[in-house]
Write an enzyme that holds these catalytic residues in place. Structure first.
Site, PDB file in Angstrom:
ATOM      1  N   LYS A 257       0.823  -1.211   0.000  1.00  0.00           N
ATOM      2  CA  LYS A 257       0.000   0.000   0.000  1.00  0.00           C
ATOM      3  C   LYS A 257       0.856   1.259   0.000  1.00  0.00           C
ATOM      4  O   LYS A 257       0.424   2.304  -0.439  1.00  0.00           O
ATOM      5  CB  LYS A 257      -0.945  -0.014   1.215  1.00  0.00           C
ATOM      6  CG  LYS A 257      -2.075  -1.016   1.052  1.00  0.00           C
ATOM      7  CD  LYS A 257      -3.235  -0.697   1.965  1.00  0.00           C
ATOM      8  CE  LYS A 257      -3.065  -1.409   3.279  1.00  0.00           C
ATOM      9  NZ  LYS A 257      -4.080  -1.023   4.265  1.00  0.00           N
ATOM     10  N   ARG A 258       2.056   1.153   0.522  1.00  0.00           N
ATOM     11  CA  ARG A 258       2.932   2.312   0.553  1.00  0.00           C
ATOM     12  C   ARG A 258       3.374   2.697  -0.853  1.00  0.00           C
ATOM     13  O   ARG A 258       3.495   3.860  -1.192  1.00  0.00           O
ATOM     14  CB  ARG A 258       4.156   2.008   1.423  1.00  0.00           C
ATOM     15  CG  ARG A 258       4.471   3.076   2.433  1.00  0.00           C
ATOM     16  CD  ARG A 258       5.472   2.626   3.491  1.00  0.00           C
ATOM     17  NE  ARG A 258       6.040   1.316   3.306  1.00  0.00           N
ATOM     18  CZ  ARG A 258       7.190   1.072   2.678  1.00  0.00           C
ATOM     19  NH1 ARG A 258       7.894   2.051   2.166  1.00  0.00           N
ATOM     20  NH2 ARG A 258       7.633  -0.159   2.571  1.00  0.00           N
TER      21      ARG A 258
END
Ligand code: GLU
Length: 488
Positions: A257-258
């Site tokens: 997700k980063r």
């Protein structure tokens, strides 16, 4: 559609630590497929024992996005079921007796080491490049009083599993066959806050909930030997295991997700992907198409041919071009009225409020947009012209600069032609304008229609001109043609 396989019970067990990861949907899809194939059950369990990472909104986002995707569970925190509760934080009393039993049987022990001591231990192991890493068993075999005399002591202990030297490290995986995992550390089972760790809770719950197949991401392979020890110590049969490949970015790194917005399941909702297109896309990750001829297939077709051994263990690349293609294909296959409804709903939920009249414009644009949309979110921009009052329409500079000397004549002739049209359909507009401008005035269609496009939409590029005009309606079109004419 069910096979003669025994009914299987499967679960997806996300931790509510943020908005849901696309991997949760991927796992859910494959779990659900096997549950359906065998006529068994699919369970949603919320693994919320990590209180430091817990996020209150997360569970709702998980249930909403999985429901949006059309992956329903038979049992879960919101729908109940015979093994409720399905939230681990509501099952704390369930775990404790098993932890006590493991301690009593000598399979687990109390550990009073402070986090500082453990951090120091880790650092010194790293510095000395020690061959044996992990907990050094300082507390093993000591009473509280004995341990309290040594440094790095804290009042409240954790419970650790005593991993034996001969811990079996090889296990059978439905996808991978025989798998070898590294030797585990003396894993903490019960934390100082009284919550079990994932490892303890997952084994107890999978057993008590009658889970027959544990299907999860490849990152859990290294935990499986610990889980198998726990099953053995507690005298329980272990379920079958299937470790799915990790989803990868185009550079082959693990999707996170980063680094990748597409790792967030909500991103697909926000972008205007159709749930059925995303579901179809996930079906094709590390898995062959259900049909040799086409990659488009329903969930039922996927279930029909489902087999664990068809899964490829090489981490599949998350290819958005492919997803976009699928999304466009699903959009084109929708009945026009349904696309209209979905567009209205999407704009309202994710982009901006719509008045009743504006909703009618968006709904009415479905047929015109259908051949060219990739995402539902593209529609609003393409419809700016139709959602702007005539008086507020701004003519883009680059569009205006395209106008030639022919423009005034084109606009005058178009007004006269359109005023006289008995019906304002795109076919009638097309025919009328071609007759007047192309055949009558002898203009090249490109020149004639470019000026009209600028007048009607304010842009160089727009959805098809005649359909755009029909969508706007006669009065608006005439007002816009006159307005541009007046400004020349
Ligand atoms: N709670 C774990 C997770 O968030 C579940 C892993 C498993 O399926 O065993 O991924």
């Amino acid at each position: 559609m069910t096979s003669d396989l025994p009914p299987a019970r499967l679960r997806v067990a996300p931790s509510p630590t943020g908005d849901p990861h696309v991997g949760t949907a991927y796992m859910s899809l494959f779990n659900l497929a096997y549950a359906r194939k065998t006529g068994g059950a699919f369970v949603l369990r919320i693994e919320d024992t990590d209180r430091a990472r817990y996020q209150a909104d997360s569970e709702r986002q998980i249930t909403e996005t999985l429901r949006w995707l059309g992956l329903p569970w038979d049992e879960g925190p919101d729908v109940g079921g015979p093994y409720a509760p399905y939230r681990q934080s509501e099952r704390l009393d369930t775990y404790r007796p098993y932890v006590d039993r493991l301690v009593a049987d000598g399979h687990a022990y109390y550990c009073w080491c402070t986090p500082e001591r453990l951090a120091e231990l880790r650092k010194s192991q790293e510095r000395s490049k020690a061959s044996v890493t992990g907990y050094d068993r300082l507390c093993l075999g000591k009473t509280r009083e004995e341990r309290a005399l040594l440094p790095g002591f804290q009042e409240t202990p954790v419970v650790r599993m005593l991993v034996p030297d001969d811990v079996p490290l090889v296990f059978d995986d439905l996808i991978r066959g025989s798998v070898a995992a590294p030797r585990p550390d003396d894993q903490v089972l019960l934390k100082t806050d009284g919550f079990p760790t994932y490892h303890m809770a997952v084994v107890v719950d999978d057993h008590l909930m009658g889970i027959t197949h544990v299907v999860r991401g490849e990152e859990w392979i290294s935990s499986t030997p610990k889980h198998l020890l726990l099953y053995g110590w507690l005298g329980w049969d272990a379920p079958a295991f299937a470790h799915m490949p990790l989803l990868r970015n185009t550079d082959r790194s693990k999707i996170s997700k980063r680094k990748n917005p597409a790792a967030r399941l909500l991103w697909f909702v926000e972008q205007g992907y159709l749930p059925e297109a995303l579901r179809n896309f996930l079906q094709l990750l590390a898995y062959p198409p259900a049909d040799d001829e086409s990659e488009i297939s329903t969930f039922d077709e996927f279930v029909e041919g489902f087999e664990w051994t068809k899964i490829n263990t090489v981490g599949p690349i998350f290819d958005l071009d492919k997803l976009n293609w699928l999304n466009g294909t699903y959009i084109r296959n929708l009945p026009v009225a349904e696309l209209g409804e979905r567009l209205v709903d999407f704009v309202r939920t994710h982009q901006r409020p719509l008045t009743v009249a504006e909703s009618a414009v968006v709904y009415g644009a479905a047929a015109m947009l259908q051949p060219r949309l990739v995402l539902l979110s593209d529609a609003l921009d393409q419809l700016t012209f139709a959602l702007t009052p005539d008086a507020d329409l701004v003519i883009d500079e680059d569009a205006r600069s395209q106008l030639t000397d022919a423009a005034p004549g084109v606009l005058d002739a178009a007004v006269a032609t359109l005023e006289a049209l008995p019906e304002f359909t795109h076919e009638a507009i097309d025919e009328g304008l071609r007759t007047t401008l192309v055949e009558g005035l002898g203009l090249k269609p490109r020149v004639a229609f470019a000026a009209l496009r600028v007048a009607v939409t304010g842009r160089k590029v727009s959805p098809p001109l005649f359909e755009s005009m029909a969508l706007l309606g006669k009065e608006s079109v005439l007002a816009r043609l006159r307005s541009l004419r007046a400004s020349l």
